[in-house]
Design a protein around this motif. Structure first.
Motif, short mmCIF file in Angstrom:
data_model
loop_
_atom_site.label_atom_id
_atom_site.label_comp_id
_atom_site.label_asym_id
_atom_site.label_seq_id
_atom_site.Cartn_x
_atom_site.Cartn_y
_atom_site.Cartn_z
N GLY A 10 34.24 20.21 6.55
CA GLY A 10 33.01 21.00 6.51
C GLY A 10 32.32 20.83 7.85
O GLY A 10 32.98 20.73 8.90
N GLY A 12 30.56 18.12 9.03
CA GLY A 12 30.78 16.80 9.63
C GLY A 12 32.21 16.61 10.12
O GLY A 12 32.43 16.17 11.25
N ASN A 37 41.96 19.23 4.67
CA ASN A 37 40.90 19.92 3.93
C ASN A 37 41.52 20.70 2.77
O ASN A 37 42.62 21.23 2.90
CB ASN A 37 40.12 20.87 4.85
CG ASN A 37 38.76 21.24 4.25
OD1 ASN A 37 37.92 20.37 4.05
ND2 ASN A 37 38.55 22.50 3.95
N ASN A 38 40.78 20.76 1.67
CA ASN A 38 41.38 21.39 0.49
C ASN A 38 41.21 22.91 0.45
O ASN A 38 41.61 23.55 -0.51
CB ASN A 38 40.83 20.74 -0.80
CG ASN A 38 39.32 20.74 -0.85
OD1 ASN A 38 38.67 21.39 -0.03
ND2 ASN A 38 38.75 20.03 -1.80
N LYS A 39 40.59 23.49 1.46
CA LYS A 39 40.61 24.95 1.56
C LYS A 39 40.78 25.34 3.03
O LYS A 39 40.53 24.51 3.91
CB LYS A 39 39.35 25.57 0.95
CG LYS A 39 38.04 24.92 1.33
CD LYS A 39 36.94 25.47 0.48
CE LYS A 39 35.58 25.34 1.08
NZ LYS A 39 34.86 24.16 1.08
N GLU A 45 26.85 26.83 3.98
CA GLU A 45 26.05 26.76 2.75
C GLU A 45 24.59 27.21 2.91
O GLU A 45 24.04 27.84 2.01
CB GLU A 45 26.06 25.33 2.20
CG GLU A 45 27.41 24.93 1.63
CD GLU A 45 27.43 23.51 1.09
OE1 GLU A 45 26.58 22.69 1.49
OE2 GLU A 45 28.30 23.24 0.26
N ALA A 80 43.15 15.63 -0.83
CA ALA A 80 43.35 14.18 -0.75
C ALA A 80 42.97 13.59 -2.11
O ALA A 80 41.90 13.90 -2.64
CB ALA A 80 42.49 13.58 0.35
N ASP A 286 27.33 14.34 3.79
CA ASP A 286 26.87 14.23 2.40
C ASP A 286 27.60 13.15 1.62
O ASP A 286 27.12 12.69 0.58
CB ASP A 286 27.10 15.57 1.68
CG ASP A 286 26.18 16.67 2.19
OD1 ASP A 286 25.32 16.38 3.04
OD2 ASP A 286 26.34 17.82 1.72
N ALA A 295 22.20 16.81 4.72
CA ALA A 295 21.96 18.02 5.52
C ALA A 295 23.02 18.14 6.61
O ALA A 295 23.55 17.12 7.09
CB ALA A 295 20.57 17.96 6.15
N GLY A 296 23.29 19.38 6.99
CA GLY A 296 24.29 19.62 8.03
C GLY A 296 23.92 18.94 9.34
O GLY A 296 24.79 18.41 10.04
N LYS A 362 15.47 29.98 13.31
CA LYS A 362 16.38 29.66 12.19
C LYS A 362 17.34 30.84 11.92
O LYS A 362 18.54 30.64 11.70
CB LYS A 362 15.56 29.34 10.93
CG LYS A 362 16.39 29.16 9.66
CD LYS A 362 17.27 27.92 9.69
CE LYS A 362 18.37 27.91 8.66
NZ LYS A 362 18.20 27.12 7.50
#
Ligand SMILES: Cc1cc2nc3c(=O)[nH]c(=O)nc-3n(C[C@H](O)[C@H](O)[C@H](O)COP(=O)(O)OP(=O)(O)OC[C@H]3O[C@@H](n4cnc5c(N)ncnc54)[C@H](O)[C@@H]3O)c2cc1C
Length: 377
Positions: A10, A12, A37-39, A45, A80, A286, A295-296, A362
């Motif tokens: 993601g 991080g 990564n699983n996708k 987000e 994983a 996270d 948070a990102g 933003k």
């Protein structure tokens, strides 16, 4: 040659991989970077908060990971399932990957099923499917009551409940139905937000905009049939739409690997970001149990520390950088203005006066996020 494996790509994980790939160009020692990564895509987000009000669209929120990760990073799309730390190995559904250094960046997942009745009776914008469903309902409501409520702490983006409430006010006004739709904000502790200054700002803005609220509101059950929220404190509040911040927990991998607490949050050293008990495993974003916002921006700041410390270790200098709790969050205060907070372990946040300029910054960042993920900014 040193093998660095990053589980989770993601914010991080992607920033870590890309910063490390750049840094590796300057080192004597070869570094092989593998991301599991699983996708096969990365998802933005924060855009979900805009999607529910038709201000961003699904296609803007996704990018294929192979367009984000440095070409020198090896990408494995797989789940994983366990970290076998004794053998420096990550076990996946389809194989095994060995490492010299491991970075755990598996994020947090929402588990609405953990609060009785929430899945049947509530809505949320914390997943794409949930946000699309909520968007439909918000577009149709003409009268009644919308309740916003936090159904579990910790949760991603701590300021999101305040943002969604204030944006909802402007959305209903724009649709010409605000006078007939009550907004009822709730929060589990004695004030409107866990961050004191954010709570003060929320109170001022809610009072100005006629947003109702109740604190000490710890939700124990949602009665989907009667459309009623029931709390530990004895309140029963009826709703037409219940926008919940669902309970969260860590990835199954963390539970399976014995490196987390009861919530599945990885036990992480607050400064070095090493996983408790291990010298060559780091955690960030996270996934950690640190007392910082999920948070990102936090994942990004932490990625910079993890990269420096892995490189420091490879070069024989050990820990070279500390994480000090740095966090940065924009707070939308409606459709046209925003503020921001900047804080760390020692300095609590103080929001600046909301302005149009911050709001447009933003909005620009929503488009520029992909540069962050690439490690460019
Ligand atoms: C509605 C909403 C609004 C938000 N707004 C903001 C905002 O305005 N500002 C801000 O800074 N943050 C915001 N956030 C929070 C931000 O999105 C997260 O904090 C951030 O994505 C965390 O990054 P991460 O890398 O730790 O985890 P993630 O980005 O969640 O990445 C984790 C990755 O690991 C993968 N993964 C998980 N388990 C496994 C496994 N077993 N095997 C392989 N892969 C796995 C996942 O698929 C995912 O790709 C918001 C979040 C939400 C939901």
């Amino acid at each position: 040659m040193k093998r660095v494996v990053i589980v989770g790509s993601g914010v991080g994980g992607s920033v870590t991989a890309n910063l490390l790939a750049k840094k590796a160009e300057k080192l004597e020692e070869d570094i092989e970077i593998t991301v599991i990564n699983n996708k096969d895509y990365i998802f933005y987000e924060p855009g979900l908060l805009y999607l529910i009000f038709n201000r961003m669209h699904e296609k803007e929120l996704k990018r294929p990971l192979n367009s984000i990760l440095n070409p020198k990073v090896k990408l494995i799309i797989d789940e994983a399932t366990k970290i076998d730390a004794e053998n420096n190995t990550v076990v996946t559904k389809n194989g095994k990957v060995e490492y010299d250094y491991l970075v755990v960046a598996t994020g947090a997942k929402v588990v609405p099923e953990e609060l009785p009745g929430l899945k049947e009776g509530g809505d949320w914008f914390y997943t794409l499917e949930g946000a699309k469903r909520l968007r439909e309902k918000l577009a149709k409501i003409r009268k009644g009551r919308i309740v916003v409520g936090v159904a579990g702490i910790p949760h991603k983006c701590p300021v999101a409940p305040v943002e969604v409430t204030l944006m909802l006010h402007d959305y209903l006004k724009m649709r010409g139905v605000r006078d007939n739709v009550e907004i009822f904000y709730t929060y589990p502790i004695q004030r409107l937000h866990s961050l004191e200054k954010v709570a003060e700002l929320a109170k001022k803005l809610y009072d100005e905009k006629g947003i109702k609220y109740e604190t000490f509101f710890n939700i124990t059950e949602v009665d989907a049939e009667k459309k009623k929220i029931i709390t530990l404190e004895g309140s029963e509040v009826e709703y037409d739409i219940f926008i919940a911040i669902p309970p969260h927990k860590g990835a199954d991998l963390i539970f399976n690997s014995g490196i987390g607490d009861n919530g599945g949050w990885v036990k992480t050293h607050r400064n070095t970001l090493k996983v408790e008990g291990f010298d060559n495993i780091y955690a960030l974003g996270d996934a950690t149990n640190l007392p910082v916002s999920k948070a990102g921006s936090v994942a990004h700041f932490e990625a910079e520390v993890v990269v420096e410390n892995i490189v420091g270790d490879i070069e024989g200098f050990g820990v070279v950088k500390n994480y000090n709790g740095e966090a940065f969050c924009f707070i939308e205060t409606g459709f046209n203005e925003a503020t921001y907070i900047k804080f760390d372990f020692d300095n609590p946040p103080v929001p600046v006066k909301p302005s149009k300029l911050i709001h447009y910054t933003k909005i620009a960042y929503n488009r520029l996020f992909w540069l962050t993920a690439r490690g460019v900014m």
